[in-house]
Motif scaffolding. Structure first.
Motif, PDB file in Angstrom:
ATOM      1  N   ALA A  90       0.878  -1.258   0.112  1.00  0.00           N
ATOM      2  CA  ALA A  90       0.148  -0.114  -0.040  1.00  0.00           C
ATOM      3  C   ALA A  90       0.766   1.380   0.067  1.00  0.00           C
ATOM      4  O   ALA A  90       0.801   2.186  -0.889  1.00  0.00           O
ATOM      5  N   VAL A  91       1.887   1.261   0.991  1.00  0.00           N
ATOM      6  CA  VAL A  91       2.921   2.508   0.734  1.00  0.00           C
ATOM      7  C   VAL A  91       3.513   2.655  -0.387  1.00  0.00           C
ATOM      8  O   VAL A  91       3.792   3.823  -0.899  1.00  0.00           O
ATOM      9  N   GLU A  92       3.974   1.365  -1.037  1.00  0.00           N
ATOM     10  CA  GLU A  92       4.542   1.390  -2.223  1.00  0.00           C
ATOM     11  C   GLU A  92       3.618   2.085  -3.363  1.00  0.00           C
ATOM     12  O   GLU A  92       4.318   2.908  -4.285  1.00  0.00           O
ATOM     13  N   LYS A  93       2.596   1.637  -3.194  1.00  0.00           N
ATOM     14  CA  LYS A  93       1.571   2.313  -4.080  1.00  0.00           C
ATOM     15  C   LYS A  93       1.375   3.729  -4.054  1.00  0.00           C
ATOM     16  O   LYS A  93       1.515   4.309  -5.070  1.00  0.00           O
ATOM     17  N   MET A  94       1.416   4.242  -2.816  1.00  0.00           N
ATOM     18  CA  MET A  94       1.353   5.806  -2.529  1.00  0.00           C
ATOM     19  C   MET A  94       2.618   6.335  -3.098  1.00  0.00           C
ATOM     20  O   MET A  94       2.431   7.424  -3.472  1.00  0.00           O
ATOM     21  N   LEU A  95       3.705   6.030  -2.654  1.00  0.00           N
ATOM     22  CA  LEU A  95       4.944   6.481  -3.159  1.00  0.00           C
ATOM     23  C   LEU A  95       5.678   6.273  -4.472  1.00  0.00           C
ATOM     24  O   LEU A  95       6.267   6.667  -4.975  1.00  0.00           O
ATOM     25  N   GLU A  96       4.896   5.453  -4.924  1.00  0.00           N
ATOM     26  CA  GLU A  96       5.426   4.757  -6.403  1.00  0.00           C
ATOM     27  C   GLU A  96       6.568   4.307  -6.249  1.00  0.00           C
ATOM     28  O   GLU A  96       7.498   4.736  -7.009  1.00  0.00           O
ATOM     29  N   ILE A  97       6.978   3.144  -5.334  1.00  0.00           N
ATOM     30  CA  ILE A  97       8.155   2.531  -5.403  1.00  0.00           C
ATOM     31  C   ILE A  97       8.238   1.292  -6.238  1.00  0.00           C
ATOM     32  O   ILE A  97       7.164   0.705  -6.226  1.00  0.00           O
ATOM     33  N   GLU A  98       9.426   0.996  -6.839  1.00  0.00           N
ATOM     34  CA  GLU A  98       9.420  -0.027  -7.674  1.00  0.00           C
ATOM     35  C   GLU A  98       9.764  -1.400  -6.739  1.00  0.00           C
ATOM     36  O   GLU A  98      10.842  -1.042  -5.780  1.00  0.00           O
ATOM     37  N   VAL A  99       9.360  -2.477  -6.866  1.00  0.00           N
ATOM     38  CA  VAL A  99      10.083  -3.679  -6.167  1.00  0.00           C
ATOM     39  C   VAL A  99      10.874  -4.646  -7.018  1.00  0.00           C
ATOM     40  O   VAL A  99      10.306  -4.761  -8.104  1.00  0.00           O
ATOM     41  N   PRO A 100      11.888  -4.856  -6.620  1.00  0.00           N
ATOM     42  CA  PRO A 100      12.730  -5.838  -7.657  1.00  0.00           C
ATOM     43  C   PRO A 100      11.871  -7.249  -7.638  1.00  0.00           C
ATOM     44  O   PRO A 100      10.884  -7.709  -6.831  1.00  0.00           O
ATOM     45  N   GLU A 101      12.058  -7.715  -8.843  1.00  0.00           N
ATOM     46  CA  GLU A 101      11.386  -8.980  -9.246  1.00  0.00           C
ATOM     47  C   GLU A 101      11.410  -9.973  -8.321  1.00  0.00           C
ATOM     48  O   GLU A 101      10.405 -10.750  -7.896  1.00  0.00           O
ATOM     49  N   ARG A 102      12.814 -10.192  -7.791  1.00  0.00           N
ATOM     50  CA  ARG A 102      13.222 -11.442  -6.955  1.00  0.00           C
ATOM     51  C   ARG A 102      12.105 -11.223  -5.624  1.00  0.00           C
ATOM     52  O   ARG A 102      11.336 -12.252  -4.866  1.00  0.00           O
ATOM     53  N   ALA A 103      12.018  -9.923  -5.096  1.00  0.00           N
ATOM     54  CA  ALA A 103      11.237  -9.822  -3.775  1.00  0.00           C
ATOM     55  C   ALA A 103       9.829  -9.874  -4.144  1.00  0.00           C
ATOM     56  O   ALA A 103       9.208 -10.526  -3.461  1.00  0.00           O
ATOM     57  N   GLU A 104       9.280  -9.735  -5.341  1.00  0.00           N
ATOM     58  CA  GLU A 104       8.045 -10.018  -5.537  1.00  0.00           C
ATOM     59  C   GLU A 104       7.600 -11.362  -5.653  1.00  0.00           C
ATOM     60  O   GLU A 104       6.469 -11.688  -4.998  1.00  0.00           O
ATOM     61  N   TYR A 105       8.493 -12.037  -6.203  1.00  0.00           N
ATOM     62  CA  TYR A 105       8.424 -13.783  -6.218  1.00  0.00           C
ATOM     63  C   TYR A 105       8.461 -14.195  -4.612  1.00  0.00           C
ATOM     64  O   TYR A 105       7.489 -14.876  -4.248  1.00  0.00           O
ATOM     65  N   ILE A 106       9.125 -13.817  -4.025  1.00  0.00           N
ATOM     66  CA  ILE A 106       9.469 -14.391  -2.599  1.00  0.00           C
ATOM     67  C   ILE A 106       8.108 -13.873  -1.776  1.00  0.00           C
ATOM     68  O   ILE A 106       7.641 -14.718  -0.844  1.00  0.00           O
ATOM     69  N   ARG A 107       7.701 -12.525  -2.130  1.00  0.00           N
ATOM     70  CA  ARG A 107       6.385 -12.203  -1.252  1.00  0.00           C
ATOM     71  C   ARG A 107       5.314 -12.980  -1.791  1.00  0.00           C
ATOM     72  O   ARG A 107       4.430 -13.399  -0.679  1.00  0.00           O
ATOM     73  N   ILE A 108       5.143 -13.357  -2.818  1.00  0.00           N
ATOM     74  CA  ILE A 108       3.988 -14.543  -3.230  1.00  0.00           C
ATOM     75  C   ILE A 108       4.107 -15.777  -2.485  1.00  0.00           C
ATOM     76  O   ILE A 108       3.171 -16.195  -1.925  1.00  0.00           O
ATOM     77  N   ILE A 109       5.493 -16.397  -2.407  1.00  0.00           N
ATOM     78  CA  ILE A 109       5.760 -17.581  -1.846  1.00  0.00           C
ATOM     79  C   ILE A 109       5.351 -17.595  -0.265  1.00  0.00           C
ATOM     80  O   ILE A 109       4.538 -18.212   0.248  1.00  0.00           O
ATOM     81  N   ALA A 110       5.820 -16.337   0.513  1.00  0.00           N
ATOM     82  CA  ALA A 110       5.448 -16.187   1.654  1.00  0.00           C
ATOM     83  C   ALA A 110       4.185 -15.821   1.962  1.00  0.00           C
ATOM     84  O   ALA A 110       3.710 -16.688   3.060  1.00  0.00           O
ATOM     85  N   GLY A 111       3.525 -15.146   1.102  1.00  0.00           N
ATOM     86  CA  GLY A 111       2.018 -14.922   1.420  1.00  0.00           C
ATOM     87  C   GLY A 111       1.085 -16.015   1.234  1.00  0.00           C
ATOM     88  O   GLY A 111       0.244 -16.519   2.137  1.00  0.00           O
ATOM     89  N   GLU A 112       1.425 -16.918   0.246  1.00  0.00           N
ATOM     90  CA  GLU A 112       0.625 -18.137   0.081  1.00  0.00           C
ATOM     91  C   GLU A 112       0.841 -19.298   1.200  1.00  0.00           C
ATOM     92  O   GLU A 112      -0.015 -20.012   1.572  1.00  0.00           O
ATOM     93  N   LEU A 113       2.158 -19.404   1.544  1.00  0.00           N
ATOM     94  CA  LEU A 113       2.356 -20.238   2.666  1.00  0.00           C
ATOM     95  C   LEU A 113       1.832 -19.905   3.817  1.00  0.00           C
ATOM     96  O   LEU A 113       0.988 -20.770   4.520  1.00  0.00           O
ATOM     97  N   ASN A 114       1.555 -18.611   4.099  1.00  0.00           N
ATOM     98  CA  ASN A 114       0.777 -17.991   5.198  1.00  0.00           C
ATOM     99  C   ASN A 114      -0.509 -18.358   5.185  1.00  0.00           C
ATOM    100  O   ASN A 114      -1.275 -18.741   6.340  1.00  0.00           O
ATOM    101  N   ARG A 115      -1.035 -18.226   3.971  1.00  0.00           N
ATOM    102  CA  ARG A 115      -2.635 -18.346   3.654  1.00  0.00           C
ATOM    103  C   ARG A 115      -2.644 -20.232   4.083  1.00  0.00           C
ATOM    104  O   ARG A 115      -3.517 -20.316   4.588  1.00  0.00           O
ATOM    105  N   ILE A 116      -1.680 -20.802   3.662  1.00  0.00           N
ATOM    106  CA  ILE A 116      -2.093 -22.317   3.803  1.00  0.00           C
ATOM    107  C   ILE A 116      -2.064 -22.648   5.371  1.00  0.00           C
ATOM    108  O   ILE A 116      -2.743 -23.318   6.030  1.00  0.00           O
ATOM    109  N   SER A 117      -0.942 -21.880   5.880  1.00  0.00           N
ATOM    110  CA  SER A 117      -1.133 -22.323   7.564  1.00  0.00           C
ATOM    111  C   SER A 117      -2.056 -21.588   8.178  1.00  0.00           C
ATOM    112  O   SER A 117      -2.670 -22.289   9.190  1.00  0.00           O
ATOM    113  N   SER A 118      -2.826 -20.654   7.663  1.00  0.00           N
ATOM    114  CA  SER A 118      -3.934 -19.997   8.374  1.00  0.00           C
ATOM    115  C   SER A 118      -5.344 -20.994   8.096  1.00  0.00           C
ATOM    116  O   SER A 118      -6.066 -21.240   8.820  1.00  0.00           O
ATOM    117  N   HIS A 119      -5.254 -21.557   6.878  1.00  0.00           N
ATOM    118  CA  HIS A 119      -6.344 -22.559   6.314  1.00  0.00           C
ATOM    119  C   HIS A 119      -6.358 -23.753   7.192  1.00  0.00           C
ATOM    120  O   HIS A 119      -7.199 -24.390   7.567  1.00  0.00           O
TER     121      HIS A 119
END
Lengths: 375, 159, 335
Positions: A90-119
């Motif tokens: 959200a803050v990146e959107k507000m400030l228009e910060i670019e995120v490196p590719e690798r970080a984007e992918y790791i975010r997806i992995i971490a977020g989805e793992l977290n979703r699995i643990s929650s479910h």
């Protein structure tokens, strides 16, 4: 308990008030339900919340934008990673910060793992709510694997503060990739096991089928989102409908069912675990090399005055952040639109004319996290 | 559930399209308090849901309390930001009659900002204790700088 | 025919003392053992360790727990119905002790050998419900009252299939054994299976199944543990009991499991009859085997809802047990 009791039942003494919670073995934290009963049938239900209110929104107004980062995962401690990354995005959107590719992918992995643990945690507690004590520990065992994987890269097991504006705190290594692949492999067999142990059990089906129907129209009137909405046949998933991060690059489905009962909500979550496993697998396969933070990360900043809205699909539904900046280092306002708040709001209507035993099944099946509701 | 565009003609003070990629909103509207309920009914009729509702304490710069609503639909996403400035101390019309989601949200705004809603079926505190004598998100409550010394309200964090 | 203690000892007073001491000792040991077994079995099913610290394999853990319960303060809530609240644990506990004294552990050993043994066992079982209801009513707690109401409805309903299924065996024994046999006499039922060389579970499988299901409900075990459904009613009728008062309920629950398993052993699994090992050994192996099956079920299945439980009893179990009784009577008449 000598509160005023309405309606005709009061005259004969038939109608009485039962307080369930805030200290009750299956009230998921500190929910309190004030029930008016005749026999074991609910006439009126009122959800009393606020017992876990920690004033996160007030805290936000008293600190700088980066200082609010650790608060985010504490709002919903079961999908803290998703909340933490959502704030960064959200803050990146507000400030228009670019995120490196690798970080984007790791975010997806971490977020989805977290979703699995929650479910998984939901699966265990839901079955426990309707009396099956053993699947809880099996689900807990699987969830433990996720926590171990995330602990290794983030340093925490529950309240992660992994994201930074523009990237992540720590990079992942080969061990992480190996561990995650092992977990993906393990879950395939485990889902079959849950199917046999839980889903095919006659008693489980009898307790869940047709119980707690929240139809699509009720969902819309109350703003119910997430698996609860998809169980009612509406394929609304923020990851698909309003893609954030790099979700539009992945091949996954938004499962829906139309029966809208507790059983459908169970099936939806299990299928979401499968979809999340798919996403994690694809992200691991495509994970690029490179930096995980921009060259010049912003540490001190004053966003331009204005409003920004950013939504993500948290484990329990649509999580929105409404950020208001007045051009200073401190947020003017951060409003957290948490999914459970709206999901629980529909409860009084859904619980009317059900049995006490069904309350547990229904409240358990919508998957609420009280600290997220109370904030 | 794809809704048609809501019929908002004549209900808004200002209305403009927004860049969703930048701010997260597709539309930005402002309205007078009197038309809140009519707008809510229009959105509801068009199949939208009340996604979020909150307030902002704009007493310092505008001498107003601002109510903020976002309306959205379950795909294709179409987020409308609706801002409604309210005189300090005035009450707003409740939109519970149009959408049930507003019930708890209006209670929260009342709890946190002290804004009252006319026509709400059961307007009482929701997150703070029932016997609280403050509205927590007002800007003059519980500021960090007040906590130093004996500012009196006793709710600031320890220095 | 087994000799009873009264016949072995001259003085009736001494016999009573020996009987009480024997039953209490056996029940205490049984409860301690069963609690330990339940913990270990559940741990095994759930891939945990269970108790490990006190004694080898944690066997002494339950003794430590019992000492803890004994030494705990008895918390008495306000506004209770005092007589009911205080009598209830005793009233739940005493019938259990009485019922235990009716069983033939061997060809030669029994505390009492009554011609109406089976009826008495069920009668004592029915008495416990009164205690449960008194506990729920006397506690002045809505959860306790809900639990007690459920318990009464459940127990009264499930007693019907329980007794009807037992009755099938009684009918069969009476027919096969001729005019001087008495199917109500537990020793004679066991003796007959021993003489015939097969267990009645083979000729009465439906009755055995109905009995087992109804017994689970009678003892408030999962999936019928609705009166004390912890996720709904906290602890049901004994929510307000602590310390030794709670221990008595707990004790009675495990003793009840033991009793229904003993009845099943005698009626369907040949009682003490078996090769090589002495009679009591077989008797306890079979009994604890049945108890273990009950535990296994508890840790595998979720819980039924109350209305489902009742309709299962009235719509399925009772008609089925009546049918089974009629078929038994018909065959017995024909053979």
């Amino acid at each position: 308990m000598l509160e005023e009791i309405r309606d005709e039942g009061a005259a004969t003494g038939e109608r009485y008030v039962l307080n369930m919670g805030p200290q009750h073995p299956s009230m998921h934290g500190v929910l309190r339900l004030r029930l008016e009963l005749i026999g074991e049938e609910i006439q009126e239900a009122e959800a009393v919340i606020g017992y876990a209110h920690r004033a996160h929104e007030k805290m936000a107004e008293n600190r700088t934008w980066p200082m609010f980062l650790p608060n985010t995962s504490r709002v919903d401690y079961l999908s803290g990673m998703i909340y933490n990354l959502a704030y960064c995005q959200a803050v990146e959107k507000m400030l228009e910060i670019e995120v490196p590719e690798r970080a984007e992918y790791i975010r997806i992995i971490a977020g989805e793992l977290n979703r699995i643990s929650s479910h998984l945690l939901w699966l265990g507690t839901y079955v426990m709510d309707i009396g099956g004590l053993t699947p809880f520990l099996y689900a807990w065992d699987d969830r433990e694997q996720v926590l171990n994987i995330l602990e290794r890269i983030t340093g925490s097991r529950l309240t992660y503060s992994y994201g930074r504006f523009g990237g992540l705190t720590m990079d992942v290594d080969d061990v992480f990739i190996k561990q995650t692949q092992v977990f993906l492999e393990r879950m395939k067999g485990r889902l079959v096991e849950y199917d046999k142990l839980v889903r095919q059990n006659v008693i489980f089906i009898k307790r869940s089928e047709g119980v707690g129907i929240i139809d699509a129209e009720t969902c819309r009137r109350y703003g119910v989102t997430g698996p609860n909405l998809r169980a009612a046949g509406v394929a609304y998933d923020v990851r698909k409908d309003e893609p954030y991060g790099i979700y539009d690059r992945f091949d996954f489905e938004v499962p829906t069912l139309t029966t809208a009962d507790s059983l459908a909500r169970y099936d939806i979550r299990i299928r979401e675990i499968e979809e999340s496993l798919k996403i994690v697998g694809q992200a691991l396969r495509d994970l690029p090399e490179g930096p995980i933070m921009p060259d010049k990360p912003k540490k001190k900043f004053k966003p331009a005055a204005g409003e920004t809205y950013f939504a993500v699909e948290a484990a329990r539904g649509h999580f929105g952040m409404y950020l208001v900046s007045d051009g200073s280092e401190t947020p003017f306002k951060i409003k957290l639109r948490t999914p459970s708040f709206s999901n629980l709001a529909a409860m009084p209507e859904v619980l009317r004319k059900t049995m006490v035993a069904d309350i547990i099944a229904i409240v358990g099946s919508i998957d609420i996290v009280l600290p997220e509701i109370d904030r | 559930m794809s809704g048609t565009a809501p019929g908002l003609d004549g209900l808004l003070l200002t209305s403009a399209a927004e860049d969703h990629g930048k701010s997260g909103f597709h539309h930005r509207h402002t309205c007078a308090p009197e038309s809140l309920l009519a707008i809510a009914r229009a959105f509801d009729a068009a199949g939208y849901f009340l996604e979020m509702m909150t307030a902002e304490d704009r007493r310092a710069d505008l001498d107003k309390m601002r109510l903020v609503y976002t309306w959205n639909r379950f795909g294709p996403v179409d987020r409308h930001l609706l801002q409604c400035d309210l005189e300090v101390g005035a009450s707003a019309p409740s939109v519970v009659a149009a959408t049930a989601a507003a019930d708890w949200m209006e209670r929260e705004v009342y709890d946190m900002y002290g804004v009252t809603f006319d026509g709400h079926p059961d307007l009482k505190r929701i997150l703070l204790p029932d016997d609280s004598d403050f509205h927590a998100l007002l800007k003059d409550f519980g500021r960090m700088e007040d906590a130093e010394g004996a500012s009196g309200n006793g709710h600031g964090e320890d220095a | 025919m087994p000799e009873t203690v009264t016949q072995m000892v001259d003085s009736p007073a001494l016999a009573i003392l020996i009987g009480i001491a024997g039953v209490m000792g056996a029940l205490t040991f049984n409860a301690l053992f069963l609690v330990w077994l339940e913990r270990k079995a559940s741990a095994w099913i759930q891939r945990r360790m269970g108790p490990t610290e006190v004694g080898p394999f944690g066997v002494l853990q339950t003794i430590a727990d019992m000492l803890k319960l004994l030494s705990k303060q008895l918390i008495t809530p306000k506004h209770i119905d005092k007589p009911l609240y205080h009598i209830a644990p005793v009233l739940v506990f005493v019938p259990v002790v009485a019922a235990t004294s009716l069983f033939p552990f061997d060809e030669h050993i029994a505390l009492s050998n009554l011609d109406i043994g089976l009826v008495l066992v069920f009668a004592f079982g029915g008495l416990g419900i009164v205690g449960i209801f008194m506990a729920g009513w006397g506690s002045n707690n809505k959860y306790a009252l809900l639990g007690a109401m459920r318990s009464v409805a459940q127990n009264i309903s499930y007693e019907i299939p329980l007794i009807l299924s037992a009755l099938s065996v009684v009918l069969m024994v009476n027919t096969m054994g001729g005019p001087e046999t008495n199917g109500m006499n537990l020793a004679q039922v066991a003796q007959m299976q021993h003489d015939k060389g097969y267990w009645f579970v083979l000729v009465q499988p439906v009755a055995a199944l109905i009995y087992f299901i109804a017994a689970l409900a009678e003892t408030n075990r999962a999936p019928f543990d609705i009166p004390e459904a912890e996720s709904e009613l906290i602890a049901g009728f004994h929510t307000e009991y602590s310390g030794m008062r709670f221990a008595l309920f707990f004790f009675a629950e495990y003793a009840n499991m033991f009793i229904v398993a003993m009845v099943a052993t005698v009626l369907f699994f040949g009682g003490w009859s078996g090769p090589v090992l002495p009679g009591p050994a077989w008797f306890f192996i079979k009994t604890y085997g049945i108890v273990f099956a009950m535990m296994w079920i508890r840790w595998t299945f979720p819980r039924l809802r109350f209305d489902q439980l009742m309709s299962f009893c009235w719509m399925i179990l009772i008609p089925l047990s009546i049918l089974n009784l009629l078929v038994t009577a018909f065959i017995a008449r024909a053979v």
